[in-house]
Design an enzyme around this catalytic site. Structure first.
Site, PDB file in Angstrom:
ATOM      1  N   ASP A 149       0.865  -1.181   0.000  1.00 11.50           N
ATOM      2  CA  ASP A 149       0.000   0.000   0.000  1.00 11.50           C
ATOM      3  C   ASP A 149       0.899   1.227   0.000  1.00 11.50           C
ATOM      4  O   ASP A 149       2.042   1.166   0.468  1.00 11.50           O
ATOM      5  CB  ASP A 149      -0.911   0.007   1.243  1.00 11.50           C
ATOM      6  CG  ASP A 149      -2.167   0.830   1.028  1.00 11.50           C
ATOM      7  OD1 ASP A 149      -3.253   0.246   0.849  1.00 11.50           O
ATOM      8  OD2 ASP A 149      -2.058   2.082   1.005  1.00 11.50           O
ATOM      9  N   THR A 178     -13.749  -3.899  -7.772  1.00 13.74           N
ATOM     10  CA  THR A 178     -14.966  -3.857  -8.587  1.00 13.74           C
ATOM     11  C   THR A 178     -14.759  -2.813  -9.677  1.00 13.74           C
ATOM     12  O   THR A 178     -14.579  -1.632  -9.374  1.00 13.74           O
ATOM     13  CB  THR A 178     -16.168  -3.480  -7.696  1.00 13.74           C
ATOM     14  OG1 THR A 178     -16.274  -4.483  -6.686  1.00 13.74           O
ATOM     15  CG2 THR A 178     -17.459  -3.395  -8.496  1.00 13.74           C
ATOM     16  N   GLU A 182     -14.795  -9.793  -5.971  1.00 17.41           N
ATOM     17  CA  GLU A 182     -14.956 -10.165  -4.557  1.00 17.41           C
ATOM     18  C   GLU A 182     -16.416  -9.977  -4.156  1.00 17.41           C
ATOM     19  O   GLU A 182     -17.096  -9.106  -4.685  1.00 17.41           O
ATOM     20  CB  GLU A 182     -14.016  -9.345  -3.672  1.00 17.41           C
ATOM     21  CG  GLU A 182     -14.178  -7.820  -3.759  1.00 17.41           C
ATOM     22  CD  GLU A 182     -15.284  -7.270  -2.911  1.00 17.41           C
ATOM     23  OE1 GLU A 182     -15.755  -7.976  -2.008  1.00 17.41           O
ATOM     24  OE2 GLU A 182     -15.701  -6.122  -3.166  1.00 17.41           O
ATOM     25  N   LEU A 240     -17.179  -9.962  -0.657  1.00 14.89           N
ATOM     26  CA  LEU A 240     -17.044  -9.907   0.806  1.00 14.89           C
ATOM     27  C   LEU A 240     -17.960  -8.858   1.412  1.00 14.89           C
ATOM     28  O   LEU A 240     -18.015  -7.736   0.933  1.00 14.89           O
ATOM     29  CB  LEU A 240     -15.600  -9.553   1.195  1.00 14.89           C
ATOM     30  CG  LEU A 240     -14.481 -10.345   0.542  1.00 14.89           C
ATOM     31  CD1 LEU A 240     -13.130  -9.875   1.073  1.00 14.89           C
ATOM     32  CD2 LEU A 240     -14.669 -11.823   0.789  1.00 14.89           C
ATOM     33  N   GLU A 256     -18.624  -6.443   4.607  1.00 14.73           N
ATOM     34  CA  GLU A 256     -17.934  -5.909   5.772  1.00 14.73           C
ATOM     35  C   GLU A 256     -18.593  -6.507   7.007  1.00 14.73           C
ATOM     36  O   GLU A 256     -19.796  -6.734   7.040  1.00 14.73           O
ATOM     37  CB  GLU A 256     -18.046  -4.383   5.811  1.00 14.73           C
ATOM     38  CG  GLU A 256     -17.253  -3.739   4.697  1.00 14.73           C
ATOM     39  CD  GLU A 256     -17.312  -2.224   4.748  1.00 14.73           C
ATOM     40  OE1 GLU A 256     -17.257  -1.649   5.844  1.00 14.73           O
ATOM     41  OE2 GLU A 256     -17.400  -1.632   3.663  1.00 14.73           O
ATOM     42  N   ASN A 304     -24.768  -7.170  -6.854  1.00 13.05           N
ATOM     43  CA  ASN A 304     -25.085  -6.095  -5.907  1.00 13.05           C
ATOM     44  C   ASN A 304     -26.377  -5.376  -6.294  1.00 13.05           C
ATOM     45  O   ASN A 304     -27.163  -4.992  -5.424  1.00 13.05           O
ATOM     46  CB  ASN A 304     -23.909  -5.116  -5.809  1.00 13.05           C
ATOM     47  CG  ASN A 304     -22.852  -5.621  -4.832  1.00 13.05           C
ATOM     48  OD1 ASN A 304     -23.039  -6.650  -4.205  1.00 13.05           O
ATOM     49  ND2 ASN A 304     -21.755  -4.907  -4.710  1.00 13.05           N
ATOM     50  N   ALA A 364     -36.784  -5.244   5.993  1.00 15.43           N
ATOM     51  CA  ALA A 364     -37.206  -3.873   5.690  1.00 15.43           C
ATOM     52  C   ALA A 364     -36.603  -2.907   6.703  1.00 15.43           C
ATOM     53  O   ALA A 364     -36.254  -3.296   7.816  1.00 15.43           O
ATOM     54  CB  ALA A 364     -38.730  -3.798   5.741  1.00 15.43           C
ATOM     55  N   CYS A 416     -20.368  -0.228  -1.018  1.00 15.13           N
ATOM     56  CA  CYS A 416     -20.550  -0.966  -2.281  1.00 15.13           C
ATOM     57  C   CYS A 416     -21.887  -0.716  -2.966  1.00 15.13           C
ATOM     58  O   CYS A 416     -21.913  -0.260  -4.105  1.00 15.13           O
ATOM     59  CB  CYS A 416     -20.377  -2.458  -2.034  1.00 15.13           C
ATOM     60  SG  CYS A 416     -18.688  -2.859  -1.632  1.00 15.13           S
ATOM     61  N   ARG A 467     -19.615   4.948   5.637  1.00 21.34           N
ATOM     62  CA  ARG A 467     -19.863   5.455   4.281  1.00 21.34           C
ATOM     63  C   ARG A 467     -21.324   5.210   3.884  1.00 21.34           C
ATOM     64  O   ARG A 467     -21.825   4.110   4.025  1.00 21.34           O
ATOM     65  CB  ARG A 467     -18.909   4.788   3.282  1.00 21.34           C
ATOM     66  CG  ARG A 467     -17.517   5.407   3.349  1.00 21.34           C
ATOM     67  CD  ARG A 467     -16.561   4.697   2.459  1.00 21.34           C
ATOM     68  NE  ARG A 467     -16.165   3.413   3.029  1.00 21.34           N
ATOM     69  CZ  ARG A 467     -15.334   2.562   2.428  1.00 21.34           C
ATOM     70  NH1 ARG A 467     -14.840   2.856   1.246  1.00 21.34           N
ATOM     71  NH2 ARG A 467     -14.999   1.427   3.017  1.00 21.34           N
TER      72      ARG A 467
HETATM   73  C1  UDX Z   1     -22.139  -5.795   0.041  1.00 23.67           C
HETATM   74  C2  UDX Z   1     -22.358  -7.175  -0.605  1.00 23.67           C
HETATM   75  O1  UDX Z   1     -23.207  -7.957   0.238  1.00 23.67           O
HETATM   76  C3  UDX Z   1     -21.023  -7.868  -0.843  1.00 23.67           C
HETATM   77  O2  UDX Z   1     -21.236  -9.094  -1.513  1.00 23.67           O
HETATM   78  C4  UDX Z   1     -20.160  -6.940  -1.706  1.00 23.67           C
HETATM   79  O3  UDX Z   1     -18.938  -7.512  -2.015  1.00 23.67           O
HETATM   80  C5  UDX Z   1     -19.971  -5.627  -0.991  1.00 23.67           C
HETATM   81  O4  UDX Z   1     -21.254  -5.034  -0.754  1.00 23.67           O
HETATM   82  P1  UDX Z   1     -21.672  -4.847   2.471  1.00 23.67           P
HETATM   83  O5  UDX Z   1     -21.701  -3.493   1.847  1.00 23.67           O
HETATM   84  O6  UDX Z   1     -20.571  -5.159   3.412  1.00 23.67           O
HETATM   85  O7  UDX Z   1     -21.609  -5.985   1.345  1.00 23.67           O
HETATM   86  O8  UDX Z   1     -23.032  -5.015   3.272  1.00 23.67           O
HETATM   87  P2  UDX Z   1     -24.354  -5.923   3.219  1.00 23.67           P
HETATM   88  O9  UDX Z   1     -24.346  -6.855   4.369  1.00 23.67           O
HETATM   89  O10 UDX Z   1     -24.565  -6.505   1.896  1.00 23.67           O
HETATM   90  O11 UDX Z   1     -25.464  -4.810   3.522  1.00 23.67           O
HETATM   91  C6  UDX Z   1     -25.558  -3.652   2.699  1.00 23.67           C
HETATM   92  C7  UDX Z   1     -26.608  -2.710   3.219  1.00 23.67           C
HETATM   93  O12 UDX Z   1     -27.907  -3.246   3.029  1.00 23.67           O
HETATM   94  C8  UDX Z   1     -26.508  -2.373   4.707  1.00 23.67           C
HETATM   95  O13 UDX Z   1     -26.736  -0.991   4.865  1.00 23.67           O
HETATM   96  C9  UDX Z   1     -27.624  -3.186   5.345  1.00 23.67           C
HETATM   97  O14 UDX Z   1     -28.109  -2.589   6.533  1.00 23.67           O
HETATM   98  C10 UDX Z   1     -28.666  -3.157   4.237  1.00 23.67           C
HETATM   99  N1  UDX Z   1     -29.597  -4.300   4.271  1.00 23.67           N
HETATM  100  C11 UDX Z   1     -29.123  -5.569   4.097  1.00 23.67           C
HETATM  101  C12 UDX Z   1     -30.950  -4.073   4.433  1.00 23.67           C
HETATM  102  O15 UDX Z   1     -31.396  -2.934   4.567  1.00 23.67           O
HETATM  103  N2  UDX Z   1     -31.813  -5.150   4.420  1.00 23.67           N
HETATM  104  C13 UDX Z   1     -31.371  -6.414   4.260  1.00 23.67           C
HETATM  105  O16 UDX Z   1     -32.209  -7.322   4.261  1.00 23.67           O
HETATM  106  C14 UDX Z   1     -29.997  -6.629   4.088  1.00 23.67           C
END
Ligand code: UDX
Length: 430
Positions: free
Chosen positions: A30, A121, A151, A153, A155, A208, A252, A260, A327
């Site tokens: 990095d 991405t 990926e 993943l 968080e 996504n 909900a 992401c 974020r």
């Molecule tokens: C996401 C994707 O899941 C992952 O595969 C990708 O690589 C990166 O983006 P992340 O941003 O870490 O991961 O969070 P995620 O658990 O997917 O939740 C995203 C957002 O959706 C959060 O703000 C969460 O609160 C919201 N969410 C999730 C809902 O409002 N309802 C749900 O049922 C699920």
């Protein structure tokens, strides 16, 4: 296999650690010396459950080390993973500055044939450009083979997702390069799908976008449930039992945030518009999501009549639980609106500390949730940290000024809270 991972954000760091755990010899690169110094000492500079322990173990095993020395990282590796950020331009289009820099840097230090794996991405067609950017800086003829390996993943569960992914997607025009990557992942037991690089890029965005669509869909249903007096939990459960729909991403609430979904949805919309193929459903998904904080604030205003002079407690600042990432967290538009309407705001989050900017705006942050809610006219839950469900709500009933709870994540048990004489509202949760 000697692997270097360029970019030590949560994706690059997690991938480096699990690749070391699988027996590879990993160097994390990095440009940020502070990050490298922390990681070299076995300290994670971000919050990711379980990852620090595995990082320390792999440092001990001498399977992972960190550097800011790009030449060393490129020359001493057979495979390079690019895991740098792709933030959004104002118009939604992804900013490829860091990808381009990484590719050119690889090209300039390329001393032999290598495999380059694009983990970031990137918009559809970028992997091909990475190949050209590498070649443009490369004096010799060893340009390397470039593959796309998105990926997935999340968080907060990045380590588990990296160790046990649902699938590994390899986008490559070259079977030999795809086979090398399959060998790198040989200790993983999930399905591996090989496609073209463009299809792999598209799979990431479409995944996504689809998950974001599920969230906005259930939020639309939740608002109708509010009107009709139906509990959205029952609806999510009932439709989720259909195997074709599945139970996930049907919670909900205040909608999606994070690094992401908002960014990837914007980029896909931009690409679609630029190619005269607008994605109408996705546009609605984005606008529904954008409106969710307003929807909860309207409920709050209906109960309080005016926000002016009222004190409101906001529980949760992270965009979701088990992360310190804020974020695109919905908590901030909510706090901003409360301040605009002259309410006093007190906040709590188990891991996030408000920046000085916010504290200067007279937002108060307390380390204790009970102090946060004491004397307030309403409590708004923005993040479903499990500890909020465990709070002593009977005690809270005694210390608030008005017993109003607006649960933006539908995480509390409505009946239990109402039995304590709270006025309780969720989203689609009568
Ligand atoms: C996401 C994707 O899941 C992952 O595969 C990708 O690589 C990166 O983006 P992340 O941003 O870490 O991961 O969070 P995620 O658990 O997917 O939740 C995203 C957002 O959706 C959060 O703000 C969460 O609160 C919201 N969410 C999730 C809902 O409002 N309802 C749900 O049922 C699920």
């Amino acid at each position: 296999m000697r692997i270097s991972v360029i970019g030590q954000g949560y994706v690059g760091t997690t991938m480096g650690v699990v690749l070391a755990n699988a027996g590879h010899n990993v160097t994390g690169l990095d440009i940020d010396k502070k990050k490298i110094d922390a990681l070299s000492k076995g300290e994670l500079y971000f919050y990711e459950p379980g990852l620090e322990e595995m990082l320390q173990q792999q440092i001990k095993n001498r399977r992972i080390s960190f550097t800011t020395n790009a030449r060393k990282a490129v020359e001493n590796s057979d495979t390079l993973f690019i895991a740098v950020g792709t933030p959004s331009h104002d118009n939604g289009n992804a900013d490829l500055t860091y990808i381009k820099q990484a590719a050119r840097m690889i090209g300039s230090f390329m001393n032999k044939e290598k495999l380059i794996v694009v983990k970031s991405t990137v918009p559809i067609g970028t992997t091909e450009k990475v190949k050209q950017w590498i070649a443009s800086e490369n004096q010799g003829d060893s340009t390397g083979k470039v593959v796309m390996n998105p990926e997935f993943l999340r968080e907060g569960s990045a380590l588990q997702d990296a160790l046990y992914p649902d699938r590994i997607v390899i986008g490559s025009h070259c079977e030999e390069a795809a086979e090398t990557l399959r060998k790198i992942y040989q200790s993983w037991s999930c399905p591996m799908l090989t496609t073209t690089p463009k299809a792999a890029e598209m799979i990431k965005y479409a995944s996504n976008a689809f998950l974001a669509t599920k969230i906005s869909f259930i939020n639309e249903m939740a608002k109708l449930c509010d009107t009709l007096g139906v509990d959205i939990h029952d609806v999510s459960k009932g439709i989720g039992l259909d195997e074709r729909i599945g139970p996930h991403f049907l919670e909900a609430g205040l909608g999606y945030g994070g690094s992401c979904f908002p960014k990837d949805v914007k980029e896909l919309l931009w690409t679609a518009d630029a190619n005269h193929n607008p994605l109408r459903i996705l546009k609605e998904v984005e606008s529904i999501n954008h409106a969710q904080p307003r929807y909860l604030l309207d409920k709050l205003k209906n109960s309080l009549t005016t926000l002016k002079g009222k004190r409101v407690a906001v529980l949760g600042l992270a965009f979701k639980p088990h992360t310190d990432d804020t974020r695109e967290s919905v908590a901030f538009p909510i706090i901003r609106q409360l301040l605009d309407e002259e309410a006093g705001v007190a906040v709590h989050d188990p891991v996030v500390h408000l920046s000085k900017d916010w504290l200067d705006k007279c937002v108060k942050q307390y380390g204790d949730p009970y102090r946060t809610v004491a004397g307030t006219d309403a409590v708004v839950i923005c993040t479903n940290w499990p500890q909020y469900a465990e709070l002593d709500w009977a005690k809270i009933r005694e210390i608030v000024r008005q017993p109003l709870i607006f649960d933006g994540r539908n995480m509390l048990k409505a009946e239990q809270i109402q039995s304590l004489n709270f006025h309780y509202e969720g989203i689609g949760y009568p």
